[in-house]
Scaffold this active site. Structure first.
Site, PDB file in Angstrom:
ATOM      1  N   SER A 117     -10.042  -0.750   7.205  1.00 22.94           N
ATOM      2  CA  SER A 117      -9.440  -0.528   5.886  1.00 22.94           C
ATOM      3  C   SER A 117      -8.676  -1.708   5.289  1.00 22.94           C
ATOM      4  O   SER A 117      -8.273  -1.644   4.125  1.00 22.94           O
ATOM      5  CB  SER A 117      -8.502   0.680   5.932  1.00 22.94           C
TER       6      SER A 117
ATOM      7  N   LYS B 193       0.852  -1.196   0.000  1.00 23.89           N
ATOM      8  CA  LYS B 193       0.000   0.000   0.000  1.00 23.89           C
ATOM      9  C   LYS B 193       0.886   1.244   0.000  1.00 23.89           C
ATOM     10  O   LYS B 193       1.914   1.282   0.695  1.00 23.89           O
ATOM     11  CB  LYS B 193      -0.888  -0.033   1.241  1.00 23.89           C
TER      12      LYS B 193
ATOM     13  N   SER C 188      -9.807   1.545   2.969  1.00 26.23           N
ATOM     14  CA  SER C 188      -8.951   2.341   2.131  1.00 26.23           C
ATOM     15  C   SER C 188      -7.885   1.531   1.371  1.00 26.23           C
ATOM     16  O   SER C 188      -7.298   2.045   0.419  1.00 26.23           O
ATOM     17  CB  SER C 188      -8.228   3.390   2.982  1.00 26.23           C
TER      18      SER C 188
END
Lengths: 94, 469
Positions: free
Chosen positions: B166, B67, B142
């Site tokens: 997330s 990420k 997210s």
């Protein structure tokens, strides 16, 4: 209800300029969100301690000894503006 | 050979490499080429060259998607924000460092909601990510890029971060496995901060075994994060086929309105399956957990407003303004932050401002104590708590962007565990109208082994198949 004046005051605290359109939208959206979060007032919290850390950790201490850190030029490499010695910013006086 | 290799789980691929049956470099190149032709908006950066990897390392040089919230030395790290466009950190996050040392090869950095604020990946400054099950739908957020990458076979596995859901929610919406570990079990050093008392990184993988293998090499106390802790247990690869004697709690308070009927159906079928596998299911009371979302949307924005004060145009990232200091701060932040980040900075600043602190932040922190107590009491009676992960399946792009509160409701079932710092996993439970439904299993602090054993037994029984290829 969060009115226009409050939005502008909070934006100033946050050092965040908002466009005219953002100010209007923010006033509406913040009011809706705060109305929802105010549901926490339904709970009886008499005598309940606040949580600041979820897992018990004892004081974490280490000897105060100097250790190597980033070389200055590496630390300055991402700066939008820098001299050889530090970050360069506009004068606070304007 | 490429399709055969992509069909392997990460753990299987690592084994092949370690046995000398598969070249780590070829494996990397297969994934790099797939990643470079990504049409889902998953990647913000893709590696060109395979890094040097010792072939007998535990993770066997298997490619890893990271990420974009993790700082990676000399590789762009933007946290999905325009304010960090072009930022290349001078150091690498400890979690990534640990995985690289164990033999992971970073293949790319994944798209995400800006500063991890969002549940659909539509808040990225670099465009949305599409769900590989239906490209008109969101992947969740997210960590939407990481989840979609794994689901679409653009990466064998990935890491993400979870502040209020997330990792778990995008894992659920993309039909993969996502583990949010115990707070503190993985170092936060080098994670671009959102809400520091809640942020925790973890694996997004195709199956539970991969999650255990990746997590095993992420954990550990780190001198650079004083809130990190040594995990009291060695992380095992799961092998249980049965749930004999395990007690599962189902909290009716969290299963009321807002849960889609199709999600409810898959959940009920999973409860029945738990019982068939020998698990004991009973209702547990989590009376304060329904207030989790309200408390979360005070605490997380409050901490975010403090953490994001660092983006002021001085040390890195964007700088705007007309030449005086105040305008540099205000214009940089105006130009650099997206709508949701501004909204949260405003809520957080308001909640922490003079006269409101006790009513909002102070109160929310006490609700947090109540929620943690609820879980503590529940775990005296049951071993694990079982819920759906997300109230809905993946929704259409644009469906919730005009209504922040509707978007926030995506986190209703995942936020309580985050507030209490507890570990929880999401595994695919089945499909509803052709879209994946996630099942969440939560346990007490440091019970990741217990959670993953149970999740593995369920996974074997469910036999979920990934995205149709």
């Amino acid at each position: 209800m969060i009115d226009r004046e409050q939005v502008l005051h909070v934006a100033k605290l946050a050092r965040l300029r908002l466009s005219e359109e953002e100010v209007e939208r923010m006033s509406e959206e913040l009011s809706t969100i705060l109305e929802h979060v105010e549901r926490i007032n339904e709970l009886d919290l008499e005598g309940v301690e606040p949580t600041s850390h979820v897992i018990d950790v004892e004081n974490v201490l280490r000897p105060d000894e100097p250790r190597p850190c980033l070389p200055r030029e590496v630390a300055l490499a991402n700066a939008p503006d820098a001299t050889d010695e530090g970050f360069r910013v506009p004068s606070p006086g304007g | 050979m490429s399709e055969d290799v992509v069909a392997l789980s990460a753990a299987q691929a690592a084994e092949r490499v370690r046995a000398g049956e598969l070249s780590a470099r070829e494996l990397f190149e297969v994934y790099r080429d797939r990643s470079a032709s990504d049409e889902l908006g998953v990647y913000l950066w893709v590696a060109e060259e395979a890094p040097e990897v010792v072939s007998d390392a535990p993770l066997g040089g298997v490619p890893l998607a990271v990420k974009d919230l993790f700082c990676t030395k000399d590789v762009p790290s933007t946290s999905g924000s325009r304010i960090l466009a072009g930022y290349t950190p001078p150091y690498t996050a400890t979690a990534v460092e640990n995985l690289v040392r164990a033999g992971a090869a970073m293949v790319g950095k994944t798209n995400m909601d800006e500063f991890a604020m969002g549940s659909s990946n539509e808040n990225s400054a670099y465009g949305p990510v599409r769900n590989p099950w239906d490209t008109s739908r969101v992947p969740g957020g997210s960590s939407g890029g990481s989840a979609a990458a794994v689901a679409a076979g653009l990466a064998p596995w990935a890491i993400g971060t979870d502040t209020g859901g997330s990792i778990r929610q995008p894992a659920a919406l993309c039909g993969i496995v996502g583990l949010k570990p115990t707070y503190g079990s993985v170092s936060r050093y080098g994670m671009i901060a959102f809400a520091s008392s809640l942020d925790q990184c973890g694996p997004l993988t195709r199956d539970v075994t991969d999650a255990a293998l990746l997590y095993r090499h992420m954990v550990g106390r780190d001198d650079c994060d004083s809130t990190s802790l040594q995990h009291p247990e060695e992380i095992r690869l799961p092998s249980s086929e049965s749930l004999e004697g395990l007690r599962f709690g189902v909290p009716p308070a969290l299963l009321g309105e807002g849960i889609e009927p199709g999600v409810r159906e898959v959940f009920d079928a999973t409860v029945a399956r738990v019982e068939e596998l020998g698990g004991l299911v009973e209702e547990v009371d989590l009376p304060s957990a329904t207030h989790g979302l309200s408390a979360y949307y005070v605490i997380a924005p409050a901490e975010a407003s403090a953490n994001l004060a660092r983006y002021d145009g001085v040390r890195y990232g964007l700088r705007s303004g007309n030449g005086d200091l105040t305008s540099m701060y205000e214009e940089t932040r105006h130009d650099g932050f997206g709508a949701e980040v501004k909204r949260r900075i405003m809520i957080g600043t308001y909640a922490l401002s003079s006269g409101y602190y006790d009513a909002y932040y102070g109160r929310a922190q006490r609700v947090r104590t109540k929620i943690a107590e609820d879980f503590r009491e529940a775990f005296e009676r049951v071993d694990l708590i079982l819920t759906p992960t997300s109230p809905t399946v993946a929704f259409e792009l644009g469906a919730r962007t005009k209504d922040p509160l509707a978007m926030y409701m995506s986190d209703f079932l995942t936020v309580p565990m985050s507030l209490a710092g507890l570990p929880a996993i999401s595994i695919p439970g089945g499909l509803s109208d052709g879209l994946p439904v996630g099942i969440q299993l939560a346990g007490p602090a440091f019970s990741e082994n217990r959670i993953m054993e149970a999740a593995y037994a369920l996974e074997q029984s469910i036999g979920f198949e990934g995205v149709p290829r």
